[in-house]
Each structure stands twice: as structure tokens, then as C-alpha cells.
Design a protein around this motif. Structure first.
Motif, PDB file in Angstrom:
ATOM      1  N   LYS A 248       0.825  -1.196   0.000  1.00  0.00           N
ATOM      2  CA  LYS A 248       0.000   0.000   0.000  1.00  0.00           C
ATOM      3  C   LYS A 248       0.867   1.257   0.000  1.00  0.00           C
ATOM      4  CE  LYS A 248      -4.135  -1.859   2.273  1.00  0.00           C
ATOM      5  NZ  LYS A 248      -5.063  -1.725   3.423  1.00  0.00           N
ATOM      6  N   GLY A 249       0.371   2.274  -0.662  1.00  0.00           N
ATOM      7  CA  GLY A 249       1.034   3.565  -0.661  1.00  0.00           C
ATOM      8  C   GLY A 249       2.000   3.785  -1.809  1.00  0.00           C
ATOM      9  N   VAL A 250       2.294   2.739  -2.597  1.00  0.00           N
ATOM     10  CA  VAL A 250       3.287   2.891  -3.667  1.00  0.00           C
ATOM     11  C   VAL A 250       2.750   3.775  -4.796  1.00  0.00           C
ATOM     12  CG1 VAL A 250       4.658   1.673  -5.409  1.00  0.00           C
ATOM     13  CG2 VAL A 250       4.392   0.700  -3.122  1.00  0.00           C
ATOM     14  N   PHE A 251       1.450   3.677  -5.085  1.00  0.00           N
ATOM     15  CA  PHE A 251       0.876   4.530  -6.128  1.00  0.00           C
ATOM     16  C   PHE A 251       1.135   5.997  -5.825  1.00  0.00           C
ATOM     17  CE2 PHE A 251      -2.543   7.243  -7.676  1.00  0.00           C
ATOM     18  CZ  PHE A 251      -2.620   6.893  -9.013  1.00  0.00           C
ATOM     19  N   ASP A 252       0.907   6.408  -4.588  1.00  0.00           N
ATOM     20  CA  ASP A 252       1.110   7.815  -4.213  1.00  0.00           C
ATOM     21  C   ASP A 252       2.583   8.208  -4.314  1.00  0.00           C
ATOM     22  OD1 ASP A 252      -1.603   8.232  -3.693  1.00  0.00           O
ATOM     23  OD2 ASP A 252      -1.422   7.526  -1.633  1.00  0.00           O
ATOM     24  N   ILE A 253       3.477   7.273  -3.978  1.00  0.00           N
ATOM     25  CA  ILE A 253       4.910   7.537  -4.095  1.00  0.00           C
ATOM     26  C   ILE A 253       5.285   7.786  -5.554  1.00  0.00           C
ATOM     27  CG2 ILE A 253       7.207   6.486  -3.898  1.00  0.00           C
ATOM     28  CD1 ILE A 253       6.176   5.047  -1.379  1.00  0.00           C
ATOM     29  N   VAL A 254       4.729   6.960  -6.453  1.00  0.00           N
ATOM     30  CA  VAL A 254       5.020   7.114  -7.881  1.00  0.00           C
ATOM     31  C   VAL A 254       4.528   8.461  -8.394  1.00  0.00           C
ATOM     32  CG1 VAL A 254       4.548   6.222 -10.194  1.00  0.00           C
ATOM     33  CG2 VAL A 254       4.983   4.635  -8.320  1.00  0.00           C
ATOM     34  N   MET A 255       3.314   8.834  -8.033  1.00  0.00           N
ATOM     35  CA  MET A 255       2.754  10.091  -8.513  1.00  0.00           C
ATOM     36  C   MET A 255       3.584  11.280  -8.031  1.00  0.00           C
ATOM     37  SD  MET A 255       0.300   9.157 -10.461  1.00  0.00           S
ATOM     38  CE  MET A 255      -1.062  10.309 -10.721  1.00  0.00           C
ATOM     39  N   LYS A 256       4.047  11.221  -6.785  1.00  0.00           N
ATOM     40  CA  LYS A 256       4.909  12.290  -6.262  1.00  0.00           C
ATOM     41  C   LYS A 256       6.247  12.317  -7.003  1.00  0.00           C
ATOM     42  CE  LYS A 256       2.990  12.320  -1.560  1.00  0.00           C
ATOM     43  NZ  LYS A 256       3.270  11.993  -0.137  1.00  0.00           N
ATOM     44  N   GLY A 257       6.761  11.118  -7.316  1.00  0.00           N
ATOM     45  CA  GLY A 257       8.025  11.032  -8.038  1.00  0.00           C
ATOM     46  C   GLY A 257       7.924  11.616  -9.439  1.00  0.00           C
ATOM     47  N   ILE A 258       6.805  11.343 -10.110  1.00  0.00           N
ATOM     48  CA  ILE A 258       6.585  11.897 -11.446  1.00  0.00           C
ATOM     49  C   ILE A 258       6.588  13.422 -11.397  1.00  0.00           C
ATOM     50  CG2 ILE A 258       4.854  12.174 -13.266  1.00  0.00           C
ATOM     51  CD1 ILE A 258       4.058   9.241 -12.756  1.00  0.00           C
ATOM     52  N   LYS A 259       5.876  13.977 -10.438  1.00  0.00           N
ATOM     53  CA  LYS A 259       5.812  15.437 -10.296  1.00  0.00           C
ATOM     54  C   LYS A 259       7.192  16.020 -10.015  1.00  0.00           C
ATOM     55  CE  LYS A 259       1.022  15.516  -8.626  1.00  0.00           C
ATOM     56  NZ  LYS A 259       0.123  15.760  -7.465  1.00  0.00           N
ATOM     57  N   ALA A 260       7.939  15.360  -9.122  1.00  0.00           N
ATOM     58  CA  ALA A 260       9.272  15.864  -8.770  1.00  0.00           C
ATOM     59  C   ALA A 260      10.213  15.822  -9.973  1.00  0.00           C
ATOM     60  CB  ALA A 260       9.853  15.035  -7.626  1.00  0.00           C
ATOM     61  N   ALA A 261      10.160  14.743 -10.740  1.00  0.00           N
ATOM     62  CA  ALA A 261      11.027  14.617 -11.914  1.00  0.00           C
ATOM     63  C   ALA A 261      10.681  15.659 -12.972  1.00  0.00           C
ATOM     64  CB  ALA A 261      10.928  13.208 -12.490  1.00  0.00           C
ATOM     65  N   LYS A 262       9.384  15.889 -13.199  1.00  0.00           N
ATOM     66  CA  LYS A 262       8.966  16.886 -14.187  1.00  0.00           C
ATOM     67  C   LYS A 262       9.367  18.291 -13.739  1.00  0.00           C
ATOM     68  CE  LYS A 262       7.379  16.639 -17.455  1.00  0.00           C
ATOM     69  NZ  LYS A 262       8.072  16.499 -18.773  1.00  0.00           N
ATOM     70  N   GLU A 263       9.249  18.567 -12.457  1.00  0.00           N
ATOM     71  CA  GLU A 263       9.625  19.886 -11.932  1.00  0.00           C
ATOM     72  C   GLU A 263      11.100  20.178 -12.169  1.00  0.00           C
ATOM     73  OE1 GLU A 263       8.484  19.783  -7.867  1.00  0.00           O
ATOM     74  OE2 GLU A 263       6.332  20.136  -8.275  1.00  0.00           O
ATOM     75  N   ARG A 264      11.923  19.139 -12.186  1.00  0.00           N
ATOM     76  CA  ARG A 264      13.366  19.309 -12.404  1.00  0.00           C
ATOM     77  C   ARG A 264      13.731  19.273 -13.886  1.00  0.00           C
ATOM     78  NH1 ARG A 264      12.757  17.562  -7.366  1.00  0.00           N
ATOM     79  NH2 ARG A 264      14.372  17.880  -5.781  1.00  0.00           N
ATOM     80  N   GLY A 265      12.740  19.102 -14.752  1.00  0.00           N
ATOM     81  CA  GLY A 265      12.988  19.180 -16.182  1.00  0.00           C
ATOM     82  C   GLY A 265      13.306  17.868 -16.876  1.00  0.00           C
ATOM     83  N   PHE A 266      13.088  16.739 -16.192  1.00  0.00           N
ATOM     84  CA  PHE A 266      13.360  15.440 -16.807  1.00  0.00           C
ATOM     85  C   PHE A 266      12.230  15.018 -17.742  1.00  0.00           C
ATOM     86  CE2 PHE A 266      16.021  15.116 -12.993  1.00  0.00           C
ATOM     87  CZ  PHE A 266      17.175  14.552 -13.518  1.00  0.00           C
ATOM     88  N   ARG A 267      12.589  14.259 -18.776  1.00  0.00           N
ATOM     89  CA  ARG A 267      11.592  13.549 -19.571  1.00  0.00           C
ATOM     90  C   ARG A 267      11.063  12.397 -18.724  1.00  0.00           C
ATOM     91  NH1 ARG A 267      11.170  14.256 -25.063  1.00  0.00           N
ATOM     92  NH2 ARG A 267      10.313  12.155 -25.186  1.00  0.00           N
ATOM     93  N   VAL A 268       9.754  12.210 -18.750  1.00  0.00           N
ATOM     94  CA  VAL A 268       9.123  11.169 -17.920  1.00  0.00           C
ATOM     95  C   VAL A 268       8.146  10.366 -18.759  1.00  0.00           C
ATOM     96  CG1 VAL A 268       7.546  10.721 -15.997  1.00  0.00           C
ATOM     97  CG2 VAL A 268       9.377  12.408 -15.739  1.00  0.00           C
ATOM     98  N   ALA A 269       8.237   9.059 -18.640  1.00  0.00           N
ATOM     99  CA  ALA A 269       7.264   8.157 -19.253  1.00  0.00           C
ATOM    100  C   ALA A 269       6.736   7.218 -18.172  1.00  0.00           C
ATOM    101  CB  ALA A 269       7.897   7.356 -20.387  1.00  0.00           C
ATOM    102  N   THR A 270       5.639   6.559 -18.458  1.00  0.00           N
ATOM    103  CA  THR A 270       5.121   5.535 -17.549  1.00  0.00           C
ATOM    104  C   THR A 270       4.949   4.239 -18.317  1.00  0.00           C
ATOM    105  OG1 THR A 270       2.834   6.210 -17.990  1.00  0.00           O
ATOM    106  CG2 THR A 270       3.917   7.170 -16.048  1.00  0.00           C
ATOM    107  N   ASN A 271       5.043   3.130 -17.598  1.00  0.00           N
ATOM    108  CA  ASN A 271       4.884   1.806 -18.194  1.00  0.00           C
ATOM    109  C   ASN A 271       3.767   1.082 -17.456  1.00  0.00           C
ATOM    110  OD1 ASN A 271       5.103  -0.646 -19.434  1.00  0.00           O
ATOM    111  ND2 ASN A 271       7.264  -0.949 -18.981  1.00  0.00           N
ATOM    112  N   THR A 272       2.659   0.836 -18.147  1.00  0.00           N
ATOM    113  CA  THR A 272       1.508   0.179 -17.541  1.00  0.00           C
ATOM    114  C   THR A 272       1.364  -1.224 -18.110  1.00  0.00           C
ATOM    115  OG1 THR A 272       0.357   2.273 -17.187  1.00  0.00           O
ATOM    116  CG2 THR A 272      -0.996   0.272 -17.243  1.00  0.00           C
ATOM    117  N   THR A 273       1.470  -2.220 -17.229  1.00  0.00           N
ATOM    118  CA  THR A 273       1.315  -3.613 -17.617  1.00  0.00           C
ATOM    119  C   THR A 273      -0.125  -4.035 -17.361  1.00  0.00           C
ATOM    120  OG1 THR A 273       3.609  -4.003 -16.936  1.00  0.00           O
ATOM    121  CG2 THR A 273       2.241  -5.937 -17.328  1.00  0.00           C
TER     122      THR A 273
END
Length: 336
Positions: free
Chosen positions: A146-171
Motif C-alpha cells: 500500500k502507498g506505492v501509487f502515491d509515491i510514484v505520482m509524487k516522483g513523477i511530479k518531482a522529476a517533471k519539476e526538475r525538467g526530466f523527460r518522464v514516461a510511464t509503463n503500464t502492464t
């Protein structure tokens, strides 16, 4: 917004043209690099973390990784695992690949992003790829925490804020809702995610037999992907090609190209493919020469019966291009 940098695209086109001119039938496009099989999650559908403790303790050095990409010559590398962010040399590995002008995708579950976010620098050829199997309840169920989804969403926001290219992989697994998956993909677009990857899960032999009912059959994949596309289609910047999506929806057949995305892990070059493990080879050339490629793929091997993974079929999509497909790819690449 292009799917990847223009310079990386030019390099890949040159690479494809060179191999075709030389008449080379089989060549790698993406090195699936696993510097470690160790992971900090026990995802239900993953066979990697159910290997022996001795294997999980092994890891490739940065020099091993550079030798692997130089040896196979692929223009792109997907750094996966396991969880690559547990590797102590991961920053050096990423930077070394970029210095070699490779297109680099770093796959992560997001939990340890804080270890590298201030050490890596944004680069047009570098992308963080976050594993995100669905909305909160479904994703946390599949990763068994539990809680990993929220960690991922925060990580995506943090990476985008720093100017990184971000993709997601949904299985895609059984139990995935087309409506929920489409809503998640649209939410990711609103967050500024550059691209989304969608691929059906593979029935790893190592997965606990009690979980064998989580995998989709081909007809189930066709219907689920059709339903997802009907809900969000043109609004999503997919990293998957439109030809691959035709395949996922049952609109065309493709023949698997397992050699296009070879796997190098701490045990060696894994044959026959990223997903099946029959043997490990000391060199890339040995794997290519000793593998009977005609024995694998849908209709050829029962272990391949349900596989529709992008690692096996994206190169097949490129090899099956018609003139109309070429223009579709051009529009897809430059679509914003």
C-alpha cells in the motif's frame, strides 16, 4: 512534442538503414539491461524477484554495462531489473550510456527516486520510466504494498519539476478496468508526462502458480485494449507505435522478433529473449549464433502463446511497415 529527441531519432534511422543496406536480418534495437535482479518490491506478476538468493546478490559493474552496450551496438538501452535504483553505480551507468550517444530509459518503481534525483541531470536522450499498473487500488495490489501509487505520482511530479523527460509503463493484467486505465492515462497527460507505454503482462514461468489467473489471453487483450483506446485514443501520447496498437487490438498479425531487444543481466546474455530463460551466454555473438530463432514466437512455441509484449513486437511492427504505416509513424512521432 516528439516521442524522443531529434538527434536520437536520426541515430536510430541511420542504424536501421545501415543494417538493411548490409542485408543483416537480425540486429538489436534496444538493450534490455538488468545490472541487478534485486528489488525492493515483490510484484505479483514478476518472476525476477523469485529467483535464488545467490542470483539476487549478483550485480553487473558499470564497466560490465558499458561492455554490453558496446558489444551489441544497439542505439538504445532500457535499464531495468529488479529495481535499478538499488544499484550503487546507477548514476555512473546512466551517464556512461549518455556519453555513448545512446537513448537511455531508466525503469523504476519510484520508491528510491530520491537517491538520484539531484545527481542525474536532465538530458534530451534520457527518460525516467515509472512503473504504474493502474489507479491506486489496482497498482498497490499488483505491487503488494500500500502507498506505492502515491509515491510514484509524487516522483513523477518531482522529476517533471526538475525538467526530466518522464514516461510511464503500464502492464495489463486481468482485473484491469478499461475505464480506470483510460482515466489514469489521461491524468498522466494532465501532469505533463511525456509518453505512456502500455503492454500486456507475460506469463513468467517463475511466477507463483497460485497467481497464474492474473494473465490475459490474446482475445482478452484485444478487447481490453480496444476499450481503452475507445475511451482515450488520440488524447494520449503513447510511446508504443500505432502499428503495435493495431496488433494489440487484433487488427493485424505480427511475428515476434525476440532478438531485437536482447537481455544482459548479471548471469550473462539471456536466451532466447527478455522473457524466456533457456540459457545464459558469455557473449552477445554467441547468443545470436546459438539460438534457433525460428523456434520461438506465437504458433511456434507453447510458452509464447499468450505473449504480446512490446519487447517482442515493437521491432516486428517496424519491419512490417507499409507506405501508409510510414506516414502514420511520422504523424505519431511529431504529435503533441
Amino acid at each position: 512534442m516528439a516521442r524522443q529527441s531529434f538527434s536520437a531519432t536520426v541515430d536510430m534511422v541511420k542504424y536501421l538503414a545501415k543494417n538493411r543496406i548490409k542485408g543483416i536480418k537480425r540486429y538489436p534495437m534496444v538493450l534490455m539491461l538488468e545490472p541487478t535482479e534485486l528489488c525492493n518490491l515483490t510484484c505479483t506478476g514478476c518472476g525476477k524477484i523469485r529467483q535464488s538468493p545467490d542470483v539476487l546478490k549478483m550485480r553487473m559493474t558499470a564497466e560490465d554495462c558499458f561492455k554490453a552496450i558496446d558489444e551489441c551496438g544497439a542505439p538504445a538501452v532500457s535499464i531495468a531489473g529488479g529495481e535499478p535504483l538499488v544499484h550503487p553505480e546507477i548514476v555512473e551507468i546512466v551517464n556512461g550510456m549518455l556519453e555513448r550517444r545512446k537513448l537511455v530509459m531508466l525503469c523504476t518503481n519510484g520508491i528510491l527516486l530520491h537517491r538520484v534525483l539531484d545527481k542525474l541531470k536532465p538530458h534530451p536522450n534520457f527518460t525516467f520510466v515509472f512503473h504504474l499498473d493502474g489507479k491506486r487500488e489496482h497498482h498497490d495490489k499488483m505491487v503488494e504494498r500500500k502507498g506505492v501509487f502515491d509515491i510514484v505520482m509524487k516522483g513523477i511530479k518531482a522529476a517533471k519539476e526538475r525538467g526530466f523527460r518522464v514516461a510511464t509503463n503500464t502492464t495489463l493484467y486481468k482485473g484491469a478496468s478499461a475505464e480506470d486505465t483510460a482515466e489514469l492515462l489521461m491524468e498522466l497527460m494532465e501532469m505533463g508526462v511525456d509518453n505512456c507505454i502500455v503492454s500486456p503482462a507475460f506469463t513468467y514461468e517463475e511466477v507463483d502458480p497460485s497467481h497464474s489467473d492474473i494473465f490475459l489471453h490474446r482475445k482478452e487483450v484485444h478487447q481490453l485494449v480496444r476499450d481503452i483506446m475507445a475511451r482515450c485514443g488520440d488524447r494520449i501520447r503513447f510511446y508504443d507505435t500505432p502499428i503495435y496498437f493495431d496488433f494489440l487490438q487484433g487488427k493485424r498479425e505480427l511475428r515476434c522478433t525476440p532478438w531485437a531487444m536482447p537481455n544482459r543481466n548479471p548471469k550473462g546474455w539471456k536466451g532466447p529473449c527478455y522473457l524466456l530463460t533457456d540459457e545464459h551466454y558469455e557473449t552477445f555473438q554467441e547468443m545470436m549464433e546459438k539460438t534457433n530463432w525460428d523456434e520461438f514466437g506465437y504458433g511456434e512455441n507453447p510458452r509464447c502463446a499468450s505473449c504480446m509484449m512490446h519487447s517482442g513486437y515493437e521491432m516486428a511492427a517496424l519491419k512490417a511497415l507499409t507506405p501508409r504505416d510510414t506516414w502514420r509513424l511520422v504523424r505519431w512521432f511529431f504529435a503533441s
